[in-house]
Design a protein around this motif. Structure first.
Motif, PDB file in Angstrom:
ATOM      1  N   PRO A 160      -4.314  -3.478  -5.161  1.00 18.74           N
ATOM      2  CA  PRO A 160      -2.885  -3.630  -4.858  1.00 18.74           C
ATOM      3  C   PRO A 160      -1.991  -2.769  -5.760  1.00 18.74           C
ATOM      4  CG  PRO A 160      -3.942  -5.771  -4.939  1.00 18.74           C
ATOM      5  CD  PRO A 160      -4.955  -4.771  -5.424  1.00 18.74           C
ATOM      6  N   ILE A 161      -2.470  -2.462  -6.956  1.00 22.26           N
ATOM      7  CA  ILE A 161      -1.675  -1.603  -7.853  1.00 22.26           C
ATOM      8  C   ILE A 161      -1.607  -0.199  -7.263  1.00 22.26           C
ATOM      9  CG2 ILE A 161      -1.557  -0.667 -10.207  1.00 22.26           C
ATOM     10  CD1 ILE A 161      -3.070  -3.302 -11.039  1.00 22.26           C
ATOM     11  N   ALA A 162      -2.697   0.252  -6.651  1.00 23.64           N
ATOM     12  CA  ALA A 162      -2.692   1.548  -5.951  1.00 23.64           C
ATOM     13  C   ALA A 162      -1.825   1.473  -4.703  1.00 23.64           C
ATOM     14  CB  ALA A 162      -4.126   1.947  -5.588  1.00 23.64           C
ATOM     15  N   GLN A 163      -1.902   0.362  -3.997  1.00 25.21           N
ATOM     16  CA  GLN A 163      -1.129   0.209  -2.753  1.00 25.21           C
ATOM     17  C   GLN A 163       0.370   0.283  -3.034  1.00 25.21           C
ATOM     18  OE1 GLN A 163      -0.309  -3.567  -1.377  1.00 25.21           O
ATOM     19  NE2 GLN A 163       0.663  -2.838   0.482  1.00 25.21           N
ATOM     20  N   GLN A 164       0.811  -0.348  -4.138  1.00 23.99           N
ATOM     21  CA  GLN A 164       2.236  -0.331  -4.469  1.00 23.99           C
ATOM     22  C   GLN A 164       2.735   1.094  -4.678  1.00 23.99           C
ATOM     23  OE1 GLN A 164       2.224  -3.074  -7.812  1.00 23.99           O
ATOM     24  NE2 GLN A 164       1.497  -4.702  -6.472  1.00 23.99           N
ATOM     25  N   ALA A 165       1.833   1.993  -5.075  1.00 26.90           N
ATOM     26  CA  ALA A 165       2.227   3.382  -5.313  1.00 26.90           C
ATOM     27  C   ALA A 165       2.033   4.240  -4.068  1.00 26.90           C
ATOM     28  CB  ALA A 165       1.421   3.951  -6.477  1.00 26.90           C
ATOM     29  N   ALA A 166       1.464   3.673  -3.008  1.00 24.47           N
ATOM     30  CA  ALA A 166       1.222   4.433  -1.779  1.00 24.47           C
ATOM     31  C   ALA A 166       2.525   4.514  -0.970  1.00 24.47           C
ATOM     32  CB  ALA A 166       0.126   3.758  -0.952  1.00 24.47           C
ATOM     33  N   SER A 167       2.710   5.593  -0.236  1.00 24.68           N
ATOM     34  CA  SER A 167       3.947   5.754   0.540  1.00 24.68           C
ATOM     35  C   SER A 167       3.632   5.653   2.031  1.00 24.68           C
ATOM     36  CB  SER A 167       4.586   7.102   0.221  1.00 24.68           C
ATOM     37  OG  SER A 167       3.669   8.125   0.508  1.00 24.68           O
ATOM     38  N   GLY A 168       4.644   5.275   2.800  1.00 27.51           N
ATOM     39  CA  GLY A 168       4.501   5.226   4.250  1.00 27.51           C
ATOM     40  C   GLY A 168       3.848   3.946   4.725  1.00 27.51           C
ATOM     41  N   PRO A 169       3.998   3.623   6.007  1.00 22.60           N
ATOM     42  CA  PRO A 169       3.391   2.408   6.564  1.00 22.60           C
ATOM     43  C   PRO A 169       1.874   2.563   6.656  1.00 22.60           C
ATOM     44  CG  PRO A 169       4.466   3.683   8.299  1.00 22.60           C
ATOM     45  CD  PRO A 169       4.711   4.423   7.023  1.00 22.60           C
TER      46      PRO A 169
ATOM     47  N   VAL B 168      -7.010  -5.318   6.470  1.00 23.51           N
ATOM     48  CA  VAL B 168      -7.951  -5.139   5.358  1.00 23.51           C
ATOM     49  C   VAL B 168      -7.628  -6.194   4.299  1.00 23.51           C
ATOM     50  CG1 VAL B 168      -8.366  -2.652   5.624  1.00 23.51           C
ATOM     51  CG2 VAL B 168      -6.467  -3.438   4.177  1.00 23.51           C
ATOM     52  N   ILE B 169      -8.662  -6.609   3.587  1.00 24.59           N
ATOM     53  CA  ILE B 169      -8.432  -7.421   2.389  1.00 24.59           C
ATOM     54  C   ILE B 169      -8.581  -6.509   1.181  1.00 24.59           C
ATOM     55  CG2 ILE B 169      -9.226  -9.367   0.997  1.00 24.59           C
ATOM     56  CD1 ILE B 169     -10.157 -10.735   3.483  1.00 24.59           C
ATOM     57  N   MET B 170      -7.533  -6.473   0.362  1.00 21.74           N
ATOM     58  CA  MET B 170      -7.612  -5.729  -0.896  1.00 21.74           C
ATOM     59  C   MET B 170      -8.322  -6.665  -1.867  1.00 21.74           C
ATOM     60  SD  MET B 170      -3.940  -3.763  -0.920  1.00 21.74           S
ATOM     61  CE  MET B 170      -2.918  -5.228  -0.728  1.00 21.74           C
ATOM     62  N   ALA B 171      -9.658  -6.553  -1.857  1.00 22.48           N
ATOM     63  CA  ALA B 171     -10.517  -7.550  -2.487  1.00 22.48           C
ATOM     64  C   ALA B 171     -11.024  -7.085  -3.847  1.00 22.48           C
ATOM     65  CB  ALA B 171     -11.685  -7.880  -1.559  1.00 22.48           C
ATOM     66  N   CYS B 172     -10.212  -6.264  -4.485  1.00 23.69           N
ATOM     67  CA  CYS B 172     -10.437  -5.924  -5.885  1.00 23.69           C
ATOM     68  C   CYS B 172      -9.048  -5.908  -6.495  1.00 23.69           C
ATOM     69  CB  CYS B 172     -11.105  -4.560  -6.035  1.00 23.69           C
ATOM     70  SG  CYS B 172     -11.205  -4.039  -7.758  1.00 23.69           S
ATOM     71  N   THR B 173      -8.888  -6.560  -7.636  1.00 20.77           N
ATOM     72  CA  THR B 173      -7.542  -6.766  -8.183  1.00 20.77           C
ATOM     73  C   THR B 173      -6.857  -5.467  -8.594  1.00 20.77           C
ATOM     74  OG1 THR B 173      -8.630  -7.355 -10.264  1.00 20.77           O
ATOM     75  CG2 THR B 173      -7.880  -9.163  -8.880  1.00 20.77           C
ATOM     76  N   GLU B 174      -7.601  -4.363  -8.694  1.00 21.48           N
ATOM     77  CA  GLU B 174      -6.970  -3.081  -9.004  1.00 21.48           C
ATOM     78  C   GLU B 174      -6.288  -2.471  -7.777  1.00 21.48           C
ATOM     79  OE1 GLU B 174      -9.553  -3.987 -10.901  1.00 21.48           O
ATOM     80  OE2 GLU B 174      -8.422  -3.631 -12.738  1.00 21.48           O
TER      81      GLU B 174
ATOM     82  N   GLY C  48      -0.165   0.817   8.862  1.00 17.45           N
ATOM     83  CA  GLY C  48      -0.666   0.714  10.228  1.00 17.45           C
ATOM     84  C   GLY C  48      -1.556  -0.497  10.453  1.00 17.45           C
ATOM     85  N   LEU C  49      -1.712  -1.326   9.425  1.00 17.17           N
ATOM     86  CA  LEU C  49      -2.470  -2.568   9.577  1.00 17.17           C
ATOM     87  C   LEU C  49      -2.000  -3.567   8.526  1.00 17.17           C
ATOM     88  CD1 LEU C  49      -4.340  -2.048   7.017  1.00 17.17           C
ATOM     89  CD2 LEU C  49      -6.052  -1.264   8.586  1.00 17.17           C
ATOM     90  N   THR C  50      -2.453  -4.803   8.666  1.00 19.31           N
ATOM     91  CA  THR C  50      -2.128  -5.849   7.688  1.00 19.31           C
ATOM     92  C   THR C  50      -3.009  -5.667   6.462  1.00 19.31           C
ATOM     93  OG1 THR C  50      -1.636  -7.376   9.483  1.00 19.31           O
ATOM     94  CG2 THR C  50      -2.120  -8.355   7.335  1.00 19.31           C
ATOM     95  N   ALA C  51      -2.403  -5.612   5.295  1.00 14.73           N
ATOM     96  CA  ALA C  51      -3.184  -5.506   4.060  1.00 14.73           C
ATOM     97  C   ALA C  51      -2.942  -6.769   3.238  1.00 14.73           C
ATOM     98  CB  ALA C  51      -2.779  -4.269   3.269  1.00 14.73           C
ATOM     99  N   VAL C  52      -3.973  -7.613   3.164  1.00 12.49           N
ATOM    100  CA  VAL C  52      -3.857  -8.860   2.407  1.00 12.49           C
ATOM    101  C   VAL C  52      -4.236  -8.583   0.956  1.00 12.49           C
ATOM    102  CG1 VAL C  52      -4.866 -11.152   2.078  1.00 12.49           C
ATOM    103  CG2 VAL C  52      -4.250 -10.359   4.363  1.00 12.49           C
ATOM    104  N   ASP C  53      -3.370  -9.016   0.059  1.00 10.08           N
ATOM    105  CA  ASP C  53      -3.552  -8.804  -1.375  1.00 10.08           C
ATOM    106  C   ASP C  53      -4.188 -10.071  -1.959  1.00 10.08           C
ATOM    107  OD1 ASP C  53      -3.246  -8.689  -4.107  1.00 10.08           O
ATOM    108  OD2 ASP C  53      -1.142  -8.081  -4.060  1.00 10.08           O
ATOM    109  N   ALA C  54      -5.475  -9.989  -2.296  1.00  8.99           N
ATOM    110  CA  ALA C  54      -6.185 -11.167  -2.804  1.00  8.99           C
ATOM    111  C   ALA C  54      -5.528 -11.696  -4.082  1.00  8.99           C
ATOM    112  CB  ALA C  54      -7.651 -10.816  -3.073  1.00  8.99           C
ATOM    113  N   ASN C  55      -5.012 -10.783  -4.894  1.00  5.80           N
ATOM    114  CA  ASN C  55      -4.389 -11.191  -6.162  1.00  5.80           C
ATOM    115  C   ASN C  55      -3.096 -11.977  -5.901  1.00  5.80           C
ATOM    116  OD1 ASN C  55      -4.936 -11.047  -8.904  1.00  5.80           O
ATOM    117  ND2 ASN C  55      -3.806  -9.144  -9.239  1.00  5.80           N
TER     118      ASN C  55
END
Lengths: 243, 243
Positions: A201-210, A193-199, A212-219
């Motif tokens: 990745p801030i949610a992702q940093q607070a998410a727990s656990g793997p 997935v592309i995290m294509a809104c700059t907000e 299961g896919l590649t998450a590209v941080d546009a920021n």
């Protein structure tokens, strides 16, 4: 004083700009202040909601963005970054008014997929405004991948809520919405997935656990591109001076 | 577009500016972008090392700081914050050239001691340049407290190294130096310390275990003061418009 300066259009939202600057500083290969990239950051949070305006064909954000771009040009910045995916709806029109090149966040983000096998399915986690603009879909197709939109997997509401919660500083609740959106992309066969809104990745940093896919941080990718560009320009300038 | 803008002199160092902006955004009582404070942040990392210059009586940083302050005034910011304690050595001379009021970080930090019993001993964890300038000692004495200098407890080397390690992005090692400096202040009878260099709170965040005393974060207090001022100014402006 002669190091090339980065111009940043920020405040869209403010935490995303802080996240970008943090990534920029940590990616810079510097061990003392004086080796870091000088910046001018203009935070324009009063810009009307980009997605709402795009969806109702209201051009109001353009004047705010243009004001920031013009101010940065007056400060003779070497390169401009806009820390908001949705604002790239106006990228070409802003570039037409800017002497300094304006990097495109989607160009940076798609570079982050270089390791992915051709023909992969890639989810675009973004605002509805960014999806309407189509620049991520176009770049994914050009790179040989298959774009997957959360609207088609029933997850756009989770993405919208995730973004709104980060803007309201409720990062824990945002992380839960982010997890739901990622699971729907996995169910749709995405390997990235592309995290294509700059907000986001801030949610992702607070998410727990793997995930299961590649998450590209546009920021993050935009910060990486800025460091490469500004360090390149510095080296070229140094070479020019030496010659 | 009419909300009063905050002007920030940053990049001294860059991570401290990111830390300040993060605190500013999180302290702002906003639930959507449009309620946040607009800023202009000018990052001038190429400014020569403030402490080295102060110790050899070299005025070079002043021109860099003045350039940033003048640029922020041209942008018609309502208030200026300088994200570097040591740079406040030049505060009065900068204020003399600035139409916008320049907040003093030590005024903000000493507000953070309001709960402390009168006559407390308070350690000043800062660069040697800040200590030489004397503005923290003076404000602590005026507030009825007894300043304690790490040089007198043998801990200034730990403070110096802590700051240098944060600037080099080695936050874990910096945290260890921070712990040593705090223990020496405890041994000297301090019931509080002021983290009077913007790098130090970054080391503190990475430190583990309770400190055993109150640690006031000058950067956090400066962010708090900015939010109060800029929100106050917004309210006053709104009231003026309404009248």
């Amino acid at each position: 004083m002669n190091s090339p300066r980065l111009g940043v259009v920020g405040g869209l939202g403010p935490l995303a700009t802080v996240d970008f600057l943090d990534k920029l500083v940590r990616l810079t290969p510097a061990t003392r202040d004086q080796d870091h990239i000088p910046w001018v950051v203009v935070g324009i949070p009063q810009t009307p909601d980009r997605t709402q305006c795009i969806l109702r064909n209201d051009d109001a954000p353009f004047a705010h963005l243009l004001g920031a771009v013009e101010m940065l040009n007056r400060q003779q910045v070497a390169t401009i970054a806009i820390i908001c995916n949705t604002a790239h709806y106006w990228h070409a029109r802003l570039q037409a008014h800017s002497q300094a090149p304006i990097l495109h966040i989607a160009d940076a983000a798609v570079r982050g997929l270089r390791g992915l096998a051709g023909g992969s399915r890639v989810g675009i986690l973004s605002t509805r405004g960014t999806l309407l603009a189509g620049f991520y879909q176009q770049r994914l197709i050009d790179a040989g991948h298959g774009p997957v939109l959360p609207a088609d997997t029933g997850a756009q509401e989770d993405v919208d809520l995730c973004i709104r919660l980060v803007k309201a500083n409720d990062v824990a609740a945002a992380a839960s919405c982010f997890g739901k959106a990622v699971r729907s992309c996995l169910d749709a066969g995405c390997s990235a997935v592309i995290m294509a809104c700059t907000e986001i990745p801030i949610a992702q940093q607070a998410a727990s656990g793997p995930l299961g896919l590649t998450a590209v941080d546009a920021n993050l990718e935009l910060a990486r591109l800025c460091v490469e560009r500004l360090y390149d320009e510095r080296s070229l300038k140094d070479a020019g001076t030496a010659g």
